[in-house]
Design a protein around this motif. Structure first.
Motif, mmCIF file in Angstrom:
data_model
loop_
_atom_site.group_PDB
_atom_site.id
_atom_site.type_symbol
_atom_site.label_atom_id
_atom_site.label_comp_id
_atom_site.label_asym_id
_atom_site.label_seq_id
_atom_site.Cartn_x
_atom_site.Cartn_y
_atom_site.Cartn_z
ATOM 1 N N MET A 1 -17.229 -27.059 -18.992
ATOM 2 C CA MET A 1 -17.247 -28.107 -18.076
ATOM 3 C C MET A 1 -15.926 -28.995 -18.164
ATOM 4 N N PRO A 2 -14.847 -28.326 -17.214
ATOM 5 C CA PRO A 2 -13.626 -28.833 -17.359
ATOM 6 C C PRO A 2 -13.355 -30.348 -16.997
ATOM 7 N N PHE A 3 -14.176 -30.947 -16.282
ATOM 8 C CA PHE A 3 -14.008 -32.405 -15.864
ATOM 9 C C PHE A 3 -14.486 -33.253 -16.965
ATOM 10 N N MET A 4 -15.613 -32.769 -17.771
ATOM 11 C CA MET A 4 -15.907 -33.478 -19.196
ATOM 12 C C MET A 4 -14.816 -33.220 -20.032
ATOM 13 N N GLU A 5 -14.373 -32.226 -20.325
ATOM 14 C CA GLU A 5 -13.386 -32.269 -21.151
ATOM 15 C C GLU A 5 -12.093 -32.997 -21.050
ATOM 16 N N LYS A 6 -11.945 -32.800 -19.656
ATOM 17 C CA LYS A 6 -10.376 -33.621 -19.382
ATOM 18 C C LYS A 6 -10.798 -35.339 -19.617
ATOM 19 N N GLU A 7 -12.075 -35.751 -19.233
ATOM 20 C CA GLU A 7 -12.513 -36.897 -19.424
ATOM 21 C C GLU A 7 -12.829 -37.589 -21.019
ATOM 22 N N LYS A 8 -12.818 -36.435 -21.833
ATOM 23 C CA LYS A 8 -13.418 -36.448 -23.116
ATOM 24 C C LYS A 8 -14.713 -36.964 -23.368
ATOM 25 N N TYR A 9 -15.459 -36.695 -22.228
ATOM 26 C CA TYR A 9 -16.824 -37.262 -22.236
ATOM 27 C C TYR A 9 -17.656 -36.357 -23.456
ATOM 28 N N GLN A 10 -18.581 -37.020 -24.166
ATOM 29 C CA GLN A 10 -19.507 -36.340 -25.053
ATOM 30 C C GLN A 10 -21.030 -36.292 -24.672
ATOM 31 N N LEU A 11 -21.344 -34.986 -24.732
ATOM 32 C CA LEU A 11 -23.001 -34.998 -24.240
ATOM 33 C C LEU A 11 -23.612 -35.331 -25.620
ATOM 34 N N SER A 12 -24.742 -35.821 -25.341
ATOM 35 C CA SER A 12 -26.026 -35.853 -26.423
ATOM 36 C C SER A 12 -26.231 -34.446 -26.668
ATOM 37 N N SER A 13 -26.637 -34.091 -27.730
ATOM 38 C CA SER A 13 -27.166 -32.770 -28.268
ATOM 39 C C SER A 13 -28.465 -32.643 -27.632
ATOM 40 N N ARG A 14 -29.101 -33.882 -27.164
ATOM 41 C CA ARG A 14 -30.492 -33.624 -26.480
ATOM 42 C C ARG A 14 -30.409 -33.188 -25.005
ATOM 43 N N CYS A 15 -29.287 -33.355 -24.727
ATOM 44 C CA CYS A 15 -29.089 -33.209 -23.124
ATOM 45 C C CYS A 15 -29.051 -31.589 -22.715
ATOM 46 N N ARG A 16 -29.762 -31.349 -21.722
ATOM 47 C CA ARG A 16 -30.069 -29.934 -21.386
ATOM 48 C C ARG A 16 -28.728 -29.044 -20.850
ATOM 49 N N LEU A 17 -27.593 -29.763 -20.788
ATOM 50 C CA LEU A 17 -26.299 -29.434 -20.336
ATOM 51 C C LEU A 17 -25.593 -29.069 -21.622
ATOM 52 N N HIS A 18 -25.796 -29.524 -22.852
ATOM 53 C CA HIS A 18 -24.977 -29.657 -24.054
ATOM 54 C C HIS A 18 -25.218 -28.005 -24.305
ATOM 55 N N PRO A 19 -23.978 -27.459 -24.629
ATOM 56 C CA PRO A 19 -23.870 -26.041 -24.791
ATOM 57 C C PRO A 19 -24.719 -25.462 -25.867
ATOM 58 N N SER A 20 -25.153 -26.198 -26.975
ATOM 59 C CA SER A 20 -25.962 -25.582 -28.010
ATOM 60 C C SER A 20 -27.248 -25.360 -27.130
ATOM 61 N N ASN A 21 -27.601 -26.181 -26.177
ATOM 62 C CA ASN A 21 -28.933 -25.657 -25.500
ATOM 63 C C ASN A 21 -28.930 -24.743 -24.468
ATOM 64 N N GLU A 22 -27.796 -24.162 -24.200
ATOM 65 C CA GLU A 22 -27.747 -23.216 -23.254
ATOM 66 C C GLU A 22 -28.377 -21.925 -23.893
ATOM 67 N N ILE A 23 -29.444 -21.412 -23.137
ATOM 68 C CA ILE A 23 -30.252 -20.166 -23.647
ATOM 69 C C ILE A 23 -29.331 -18.919 -23.435
ATOM 70 N N PHE A 24 -28.562 -18.897 -22.570
ATOM 71 C CA PHE A 24 -27.845 -17.511 -22.612
ATOM 72 C C PHE A 24 -26.358 -17.493 -23.448
ATOM 73 N N ARG A 25 -26.104 -18.648 -23.970
ATOM 74 C CA ARG A 25 -24.886 -18.768 -24.649
ATOM 75 C C ARG A 25 -24.483 -17.457 -25.576
ATOM 76 N N ASP A 26 -25.667 -17.204 -26.525
ATOM 77 C CA ASP A 26 -25.670 -16.085 -27.393
ATOM 78 C C ASP A 26 -25.185 -14.824 -26.783
ATOM 79 N N GLN A 27 -26.092 -14.556 -25.741
ATOM 80 C CA GLN A 27 -25.849 -13.148 -24.946
ATOM 81 C C GLN A 27 -24.601 -13.287 -24.372
ATOM 82 N N GLU A 28 -24.110 -14.187 -23.699
ATOM 83 C CA GLU A 28 -22.746 -14.260 -23.235
ATOM 84 C C GLU A 28 -21.378 -13.973 -24.186
#
Length: 79
Positions: free
Chosen positions: A1-28
């Motif tokens: 998420m480029p906007f979030m990286e640019k603004e240095k915004y940190q998602l909570s690990s409980r957020c569904r958009l957090h990369p660790s919660n991405e169900i297809f991350r490992d497959q990708e």
């Protein structure tokens, strides 16, 4: 998420958009793009002519390796 990286915004690990919660991350991460018409499965090394066939292979053969949290797959609601 480029906007979030640019603004240095940190998602909570409980957020569904957090990369660790991405169900297809490992497959990708296990998609190996070898050449124009050659994709390889990083799990079993099977070769495919197109990425869409590799995606189907993941659905059929490696579904058990999805990052499923608490026994359910996250879904997004339409707003």
């Amino acid at each position: 998420m480029p906007f979030m990286e640019k603004e240095k915004y940190q998602l909570s690990s409980r957020c569904r958009l957090h990369p660790s919660n991405e169900i297809f991350r490992d497959q990708e991460e296990h998609k190996i793009h070898v050449d124009l018409n050659e994709w390889r499965c990083g799990y079993c090394k099977k070769v495919f002519r197109a990425e869409k066939y590799l995606d189907q292979h993941f659905d059929n053969r490696h579904y058990n390796l999805l990052n499923v949290v608490s026994g359910s797959v996250f879904t997004f609601l339409s707003i």
